[in-house]
Design an enzyme around this catalytic site. Structure first.
Site, short mmCIF file in Angstrom:
data_model
loop_
_atom_site.label_atom_id
_atom_site.label_comp_id
_atom_site.label_asym_id
_atom_site.label_seq_id
_atom_site.Cartn_x
_atom_site.Cartn_y
_atom_site.Cartn_z
N LEU A 226 -3.58 3.08 2.46
CA LEU A 226 -4.15 2.17 1.46
C LEU A 226 -5.63 1.96 1.78
O LEU A 226 -5.95 1.52 2.89
CB LEU A 226 -3.41 0.84 1.63
CG LEU A 226 -3.30 -0.13 0.46
CD1 LEU A 226 -2.60 0.51 -0.72
CD2 LEU A 226 -2.52 -1.37 0.90
N HIS A 227 -6.49 2.30 0.84
CA HIS A 227 -7.91 2.05 1.14
C HIS A 227 -8.77 1.79 -0.09
O HIS A 227 -9.97 1.55 0.02
CB HIS A 227 -8.52 3.22 1.94
CG HIS A 227 -8.64 4.50 1.15
ND1 HIS A 227 -7.62 5.41 1.06
CD2 HIS A 227 -9.65 5.01 0.40
CE1 HIS A 227 -8.00 6.43 0.31
NE2 HIS A 227 -9.23 6.21 -0.11
N ARG A 228 -8.17 1.84 -1.30
CA ARG A 228 -9.00 1.61 -2.48
C ARG A 228 -9.49 0.17 -2.50
O ARG A 228 -8.67 -0.75 -2.33
CB ARG A 228 -8.20 1.86 -3.76
CG ARG A 228 -7.68 3.25 -3.91
CD ARG A 228 -8.67 4.20 -4.53
NE ARG A 228 -8.27 5.54 -4.16
CZ ARG A 228 -9.09 6.52 -3.83
NH1 ARG A 228 -10.39 6.34 -3.83
NH2 ARG A 228 -8.64 7.70 -3.49
N ASP A 316 -2.45 4.98 -1.95
CA ASP A 316 -3.40 4.98 -3.06
C ASP A 316 -4.41 6.12 -2.89
O ASP A 316 -5.45 6.13 -3.53
CB ASP A 316 -4.08 3.62 -3.23
CG ASP A 316 -4.90 3.21 -2.01
OD1 ASP A 316 -5.04 4.01 -1.06
OD2 ASP A 316 -5.42 2.07 -2.02
#
Ligand code: UD1
Ligand code: UDP
Length: 421
Positions: A226-228, A316
């Site tokens: 998850l990094h957005r 993501d």
């Protein structure tokens, strides 16, 4: 006649993509097929932590970058401007025939802009603007609040060679009025790299290191990436998603190699209670809470092994949607849209956004085994980089022949003003 290509890397997914290009060029030069290619690798330094950068050079056997710009982190404008400043100097010193950029990160956009605005020194007193090749062109999420979408649109608008990975990209470019002779449907270089490194990845000890074996069998487990900014920068939204991951954790451990941006968010938003550091000693014996297992970002080979054996991947990431399609591992994408629709149509991917109920219900569906069999998208066959290098070489040879012909018989009025190659 030899010609020069500069390939640009900056952020994590770029390394996997350019690795395939480096390999294809090396092999072509080794076999002396066509003109020799003088290939330079420029690393902008957008990602710089060891496990977001150097680790991949080892895992992917990438050559050491010829030039390192060391731009580091910053706002979008600052980061883009620093790459542009550094890359202009590279172009003026190196005078490449072609600049090759991949994907959609800020380094891609910055180097693309500089390429099409810089006059390089050619033979004699001639000057020329290098050709720009965009690998992974035409992908669209149709969400312009995503920084990557802006990077994609601008890079495609000024590219000379647009190399596409899937049919949707061809349609998007046609709709945007890009001339069809610039668009080349070649397949997916990230998948070239996956095929090339798959058997080596199976030698990784990551499953043992993470204690994912039980009685000689791999335990069921999930992976999360998850990094957005849209997911992690809003504390409440992030916390709601974490609640749903705790529900998943009650059925199987979730291993979460946290991106640096996300790790900072966890610290600054005081969300540490959702996690346990996987590599620390067991939690205190009285602490029976189920939590998400946090690990640092992993190397490519470890991550590929982990993905291959996972029951499900929650993500993501753009690249991970594609890789799970090839690995046949169910992928639950924590976004409302994807620029890679082929992974929905033919692959293992489903979109659930950030809605906790949807996340849990899709996870339940994976547990029940309710998923269609994936098919391999067209041209995701390990040969994309070879196709790209062949097209660039053919084009270069054609341009050289035309240039030689023009020199032999200069028409009246030619070679005046700002000459081009
Ligand atoms: C970038 C890309 C994104 C891509 C992702 C891959 C843009 C606009 N975004 O997002 O498309 O999916 O890379 O991982 O280019 N940081 C570190 N160490 C590092 C790198 C980053 O601590 O080595 C931290 C910094 O606080 C930095 C933040 O992460 O401000 C974000 O890094 P940045 O490169 O700006 O964007 P990403 O979120 O990594
Ligand atoms: N990846 C990795 N280690 C990790 C997480 C991801 O090597 O801990 C790899 C993954 O297999 C894929 C690439 O990183 O090849 C995807 O990069 P990322 O998710 O950062 O960027 P995106 O594809 O979303 O732009």
């Amino acid at each position: 006649m030899a010609f020069k290509i500069i390939s640009v890397v900056g952020a994590r997914p770029n390394f996997m993509k350019v690795a395939a290009i480096c390999e294809a060029i090396k092999e072509r030069n080794r076999l002396s097929v066509g003109p020799a290619i003088d290939h330079l690798l420029v690393h902008t330094g957008q990602h710089y932590d060891a496990n977001m950068s150097v680790l991949f050079f080892n895992d992917l056997e990438l050559p050491k970058p010829n030039l390192f710009l060391g731009v580091g982190s910053g706002s979008h404008s600052v980061q883009t401007a620093k790459v542009m400043e550094g890359f202009e100097n590279v172009l003026l010193a190196e005078n490449p025939d072609i600049v090759l950029v991949v994907g959609d990160v800020n380094s891609t956009l910055a180097c693309a802009l500089v390429t099409k605005k810089t006059w390089c020194a050619g033979a004699g007193a001639k000057t020329f603007i290098p050709k720009l090749a965009h690998v992974e062109a035409g992908l669209r999420s149709f969400d312009r609040t995503m920084p990557e979408e802006v990077n994609r649109i601008v890079t495609d608008a000024i590219s000379d060679f647009l190399f596409t990975t899937e049919e949707s990209a061809n349609l998007n470019l046609a709709r945007e009025g890009v001339a069809s002779d610039k668009v080349h449907f070649v397949g997916n270089v990230m998948i070239d790299t996956l095929f090339r490194h798959r058997s080596k990845a199976m030698e990784s000890s990551i499953l043992k290191d993470l204690q994912l074996f039980e009685a000689g069998q791999v335990k069921p487990y999930a992976i999360l990436t998850l990094h957005r900014p849209a997911n992690v920068d809003d504390r409440q939204k992030f916390a709601n998603m974490l609640e749903s991951f705790l529900t998943v954790s009650q059925h199987m451990p979730i291993i979460f190699p946290a991106h640096r941006r996300t790790f900072k968010q966890i610290q600054e938003s005081d969300l540490g209670d959702y996690f346990v550091d996987h590599f620390l000693a067991e939690p205190e014996p009285w602490d029976k809470r189920v939590r998400i297992r946090l690990v640092p970002p992993l190397g490519y080979l470890d991550f590929l092994q982990l993905m291959s054996r996972a029951k499900v991947v929650l993500t993501d990431s753009g690249g991970v949607q594609e890789e799970t399609t090839i690995l046949g591992v169910p992928c639950i994408t924590l976004r409302d849209n994807t620029e890679r629709p082929v992974t929905l149509k033919h692959g293992t991917n489903v979109l659930v956004g950030a809605d906790p109920e949807k996340i849990i219900s899709e996870f339940a569906s994976v547990l029940l085994g309710n998923r269609p069999q994936p098919a391999i998208p067209h041209f995701w066959d390990g040969q994309a980089a070879n196709r790209i290098v062949q097209i660039l070489t053919d084009e270069q040879e054609r341009a050289t022949q035309m240039q030689d012909a023009a020199w032999a018989e200069p028409a009246a009025g030619e070679n005046q003003g700002i000459p081009s190659r």
